[in-house]
Design a protein around this motif. Structure first.
Motif, mmCIF file in Angstrom:
data_model
loop_
_atom_site.group_PDB
_atom_site.id
_atom_site.type_symbol
_atom_site.label_atom_id
_atom_site.label_comp_id
_atom_site.label_asym_id
_atom_site.label_seq_id
_atom_site.Cartn_x
_atom_site.Cartn_y
_atom_site.Cartn_z
ATOM 1 N N ASP A 153 0.790 -1.254 -0.101
ATOM 2 C CA ASP A 153 0.200 0.013 -0.087
ATOM 3 C C ASP A 153 0.660 1.342 0.023
ATOM 4 O OD1 ASP A 153 -2.216 -1.572 -0.190
ATOM 5 O OD2 ASP A 153 -2.523 -1.326 2.365
ATOM 6 N N LEU A 154 2.075 1.164 0.628
ATOM 7 C CA LEU A 154 2.940 2.312 0.681
ATOM 8 C C LEU A 154 3.352 2.811 -0.752
ATOM 9 C CD1 LEU A 154 5.208 1.549 3.864
ATOM 10 C CD2 LEU A 154 3.267 3.244 3.634
ATOM 11 N N HIS A 155 3.171 2.111 -1.704
ATOM 12 C CA HIS A 155 3.778 2.206 -3.172
ATOM 13 C C HIS A 155 2.528 2.853 -3.783
ATOM 14 C CE1 HIS A 155 6.627 -0.504 -1.949
ATOM 15 N NE2 HIS A 155 7.363 -0.225 -3.040
ATOM 16 N N HIS A 156 1.266 3.003 -3.150
ATOM 17 C CA HIS A 156 0.354 3.518 -3.918
ATOM 18 C C HIS A 156 -0.445 4.560 -3.140
ATOM 19 C CE1 HIS A 156 0.063 0.369 -6.716
ATOM 20 N NE2 HIS A 156 0.504 -0.591 -5.805
ATOM 21 N N GLY A 157 0.293 5.493 -2.402
ATOM 22 C CA GLY A 157 -0.119 6.482 -1.613
ATOM 23 C C GLY A 157 0.143 7.810 -2.600
ATOM 24 N N PRO A 158 -0.341 8.965 -1.970
ATOM 25 C CA PRO A 158 -0.384 9.959 -2.573
ATOM 26 C C PRO A 158 1.011 10.710 -2.967
ATOM 27 C CG PRO A 158 -1.136 10.545 -0.463
ATOM 28 C CD PRO A 158 -0.995 9.324 -0.471
ATOM 29 N N GLU A 159 2.067 10.143 -2.228
ATOM 30 C CA GLU A 159 3.347 10.581 -2.763
ATOM 31 C C GLU A 159 4.226 9.186 -2.804
ATOM 32 O OE1 GLU A 159 4.367 13.974 -3.008
ATOM 33 O OE2 GLU A 159 2.618 14.760 -2.399
ATOM 34 N N PRO A 160 5.323 9.551 -3.545
ATOM 35 C CA PRO A 160 6.062 8.177 -3.795
ATOM 36 C C PRO A 160 6.826 7.622 -2.249
ATOM 37 C CG PRO A 160 6.890 9.895 -5.301
ATOM 38 C CD PRO A 160 5.887 10.774 -4.352
ATOM 39 N N LEU A 161 6.858 6.446 -2.187
ATOM 40 C CA LEU A 161 7.534 6.053 -1.086
ATOM 41 C C LEU A 161 8.971 6.296 -0.986
ATOM 42 C CD1 LEU A 161 7.847 4.231 1.619
ATOM 43 C CD2 LEU A 161 8.065 2.238 0.083
ATOM 44 N N LEU A 162 9.458 7.361 0.072
ATOM 45 C CA LEU A 162 10.785 7.700 0.119
ATOM 46 C C LEU A 162 11.611 6.359 1.250
ATOM 47 C CD1 LEU A 162 13.399 9.537 -0.241
ATOM 48 C CD2 LEU A 162 12.570 10.738 1.797
ATOM 49 N N LEU A 163 12.473 5.739 0.461
ATOM 50 C CA LEU A 163 13.051 4.790 1.261
ATOM 51 C C LEU A 163 14.425 4.731 1.670
ATOM 52 C CD1 LEU A 163 12.028 1.523 2.122
ATOM 53 C CD2 LEU A 163 13.562 0.974 -0.047
ATOM 54 N N PRO A 164 14.856 5.000 2.933
ATOM 55 C CA PRO A 164 15.943 5.209 3.365
ATOM 56 C C PRO A 164 16.581 3.976 3.725
ATOM 57 C CG PRO A 164 14.456 5.653 5.184
ATOM 58 C CD PRO A 164 13.890 5.354 4.155
ATOM 59 N N ASN A 165 17.880 3.656 3.458
ATOM 60 C CA ASN A 165 18.564 2.405 3.212
ATOM 61 C C ASN A 165 19.622 2.330 4.626
ATOM 62 O OD1 ASN A 165 17.872 3.155 0.443
ATOM 63 N ND2 ASN A 165 17.802 1.121 0.542
ATOM 64 N N ALA A 166 19.644 1.118 5.369
ATOM 65 C CA ALA A 166 20.496 1.339 6.677
ATOM 66 C C ALA A 166 21.173 -0.028 6.247
ATOM 67 C CB ALA A 166 19.324 0.847 7.796
ATOM 68 N N ILE A 220 12.903 8.384 -17.476
ATOM 69 C CA ILE A 220 12.022 7.628 -16.231
ATOM 70 C C ILE A 220 10.504 7.770 -16.768
ATOM 71 C CG2 ILE A 220 11.055 8.280 -14.015
ATOM 72 C CD1 ILE A 220 14.031 9.937 -13.554
ATOM 73 N N ALA A 221 9.995 8.569 -17.427
ATOM 74 C CA ALA A 221 8.602 8.459 -17.697
ATOM 75 C C ALA A 221 8.446 7.357 -18.788
ATOM 76 C CB ALA A 221 8.507 9.821 -18.591
ATOM 77 N N ALA A 222 9.489 7.062 -19.651
ATOM 78 C CA ALA A 222 9.293 5.619 -20.658
ATOM 79 C C ALA A 222 9.367 4.315 -19.542
ATOM 80 C CB ALA A 222 10.421 5.710 -21.361
ATOM 81 N N VAL A 223 10.038 4.231 -18.628
ATOM 82 C CA VAL A 223 9.862 3.170 -17.647
ATOM 83 C C VAL A 223 8.660 3.071 -17.070
ATOM 84 C CG1 VAL A 223 10.652 1.809 -15.890
ATOM 85 C CG2 VAL A 223 12.435 3.053 -17.210
ATOM 86 N N VAL A 224 8.022 4.247 -16.627
ATOM 87 C CA VAL A 224 6.797 4.298 -16.032
ATOM 88 C C VAL A 224 5.585 3.865 -16.784
ATOM 89 C CG1 VAL A 224 5.146 5.844 -14.971
ATOM 90 C CG2 VAL A 224 7.502 5.939 -14.185
ATOM 91 N N ALA A 225 5.838 4.113 -18.073
ATOM 92 C CA ALA A 225 4.798 3.815 -19.272
ATOM 93 C C ALA A 225 4.745 2.452 -19.613
ATOM 94 C CB ALA A 225 4.715 4.946 -20.297
ATOM 95 N N ALA A 226 6.102 1.984 -19.382
ATOM 96 C CA ALA A 226 6.196 0.625 -19.925
ATOM 97 C C ALA A 226 5.499 -0.540 -19.180
ATOM 98 C CB ALA A 226 7.780 0.410 -20.054
ATOM 99 N N VAL A 227 5.317 -0.167 -17.701
ATOM 100 C CA VAL A 227 5.100 -1.302 -16.861
ATOM 101 C C VAL A 227 3.766 -1.058 -15.990
ATOM 102 C CG1 VAL A 227 7.419 -2.587 -16.745
ATOM 103 C CG2 VAL A 227 6.383 -0.737 -15.161
ATOM 104 N N ASP A 228 2.999 -1.962 -15.329
ATOM 105 C CA ASP A 228 1.778 -1.395 -14.680
ATOM 106 C C ASP A 228 2.131 -1.893 -13.191
ATOM 107 O OD1 ASP A 228 0.077 -1.071 -16.905
ATOM 108 O OD2 ASP A 228 -0.325 -3.088 -17.049
ATOM 109 N N VAL A 229 3.283 -1.858 -12.877
ATOM 110 C CA VAL A 229 3.780 -2.212 -11.445
ATOM 111 C C VAL A 229 4.430 -0.966 -11.075
ATOM 112 C CG1 VAL A 229 3.992 -4.553 -11.894
ATOM 113 C CG2 VAL A 229 6.015 -3.276 -12.191
ATOM 114 N N PRO A 230 4.568 -0.666 -9.771
ATOM 115 C CA PRO A 230 5.288 0.558 -9.329
ATOM 116 C C PRO A 230 6.630 0.719 -9.759
ATOM 117 C CG PRO A 230 4.044 -0.254 -7.558
ATOM 118 C CD PRO A 230 3.946 -1.349 -8.762
ATOM 119 N N VAL A 231 7.113 1.734 -10.189
ATOM 120 C CA VAL A 231 8.412 2.059 -10.635
ATOM 121 C C VAL A 231 9.378 2.883 -9.528
ATOM 122 C CG1 VAL A 231 10.066 3.216 -12.369
ATOM 123 C CG2 VAL A 231 7.884 2.186 -13.044
ATOM 124 N N ASN A 232 10.601 2.156 -9.166
ATOM 125 C CA ASN A 232 11.385 2.717 -8.302
ATOM 126 C C ASN A 232 12.850 3.302 -8.872
ATOM 127 O OD1 ASN A 232 13.433 0.693 -5.742
ATOM 128 N ND2 ASN A 232 13.176 3.004 -5.894
#
Length: 262
Positions: free
Chosen positions: A5-18, A177-189
Motif C-alpha cells: 500500500d505504501l507504493h500507492h499513496g499520494p506521494e512516492p515512498l521515500l525509502l531510506p537504506n540502513a 524515467i517516464a518511459a519506464v513508468v509507461a512501460a509497466v503496470d507495477v510501481p517504478v522505483n
C-alpha cells in the motif's frame, strides 16, 4: 498500511537504506514507515566487496535484527546470492519467515555484466512462488553498469515474471524515467540523485518509490572523517547523539533515540 500500500499513496515512498540496527532504528524514529538495506553498506561494514554474492550470511543476520523494529523491512539481496532458482526461493522463504516485507533483486553480476534476462525471470518467479506475500522489487542495472542496453524489455519481462515493482538505478533524465513508468503496470522505483528530478517532480512523472541506496552510508563515513578532523583541528564538532540516546536504540520496547539537537 501494508508495504504494498505504501507504493500507492499520494506521494512516492521515500525509502531510506540502513546498514545496521542502529542506522535503521534512528530512521524509524524519524517516522519512516519502511526501511531498506544497502548492500554496499552491509558489505563494507563486514569488510567484503559489494555485488559479488559474498554477503548472504550478513544480509540474513541483519534482516533478523531489523524485523524487531516497528516498520516494514525490505532487504537488498544483490543478485539473489545464487543463480539457482531453488536456492533463491529458499532465501526468499527464509526472509519472509523472519517477517521481511520485501526484497530487492538485481540483474547485475560481479559489477561488470548483466544476467541473462530469462534466468533472471526464473529467479523472480522462484521468489514469488516461495513467498507470495514478499514484495519483489526487480532491479535492472542497464544504466548502472553503462551497458547501453534499453531497460524497457527487461523491466517488462521482470514484471511479467511476477515482480511487484521494478527499479532502474542510474536514471536521471525525465524522458527516460517516464518511459519506464509507461512501460509497466507495477510501481517504478528510482534511485535518488542530486543530478535528477526532486521528489515532487518524480511524483508527477509517476514514480512510486525513491530509494536512497548507499547515500546515507556514504554520508555517515564522511561525517566520521569530518568529526575527527574537527577534533584534530580544534574546530567545533557537529551535533551528535548522546551516549544515552544511542544506548536507547537497543533498549527493549524502544525503537530509536530522539534526533540530536542542532
Amino acid at each position: 498500511m501494508s508495504f504494498t500500500d505504501l507504493h500507492h499513496g499520494p506521494e512516492p515512498l521515500l525509502l531510506p537504506n540502513a546498514w545496521d540496527y542502529a542506522s535503521a532504528a534512528v530512521l524509524v524514529a524519524e517516522g519512516f514507515p519502511a526501511i531498506g538495506t544497502t548492500s554496499l553498506g552491509v558489505a563494507a561494514a563486514a569488510g567484503l566487496p559489494d555485488g559479488t554474492g559474498a554477503t548472504r550470511d550478513e544480509t540474513v543476520a541483519l534482516a533478523r535484527r531489523l524485523t524487531r523494529l516497528p516498520c516494514h523491512v525490505t532487504v537488498d539481496i544483490e543478485g539473489g546470492f545464487s543463480d539457482d532458482p531453488g536456492e533463491v526461493a529458499a532465501l526468499g522463504a527464509e526472509l519472509a519467515a523472519l517477517g521481511v516485507a520485501g526484497v530487492n533483486i538485481e540483474d547485475g553480476r560481479d559489477n561488470v555484466r548483466l544476467a541473462d534476462p530469462a534466468q533472471q525471470c526464473a529467479l523472480v518467479a522462484a521468489l514469488k512462488s516461495a513467498a507470495p506475500g514478499l514484495f519483489v522489487n526487480a532491479r535492472t542495472d542497464t544504466h548502472w553498469l553503462g551497458t547501453g542496453e534499453d531497460p524497457l524489455a527487461r523491466v517488462r519481462a521482470y514484471a511479467d515474471a511476477g515482480a511487484d515493482g521494478v527499479f532502474v538505478p542510474g536514471l536521471t533524465g525525465e524522458t527516460s524515467i517516464a518511459a519506464v513508468v509507461a512501460a509497466v503496470d507495477v510501481p517504478v522505483n528510482v534511485l535518488f540523485s542530486p543530478a535528477g528530478p526532486g521528489l515532487g517532480r518524480l511524483r508527477e512523472l509517476g514514480v512510486r518509490r525513491v530509494s536512497c541506496g548507499s547515500l546515507l552510508f556514504r554520508a555517515a563515513l564522511e561525517a566520521v572523517v569530518r568529526t575527527v578532523d574537527a577534533v584534530a583541528s580544534g574546530h567545533e564538532i557537529p551535533p551528535v547523539p548522546a551516549y544515552a540516546d544511542v544506548q536507547a536504540l537497543s533498549s527493549p520496547g524502544t525503537a530509536a533515540a530522539p534526533r540530536p539537537p542542532g
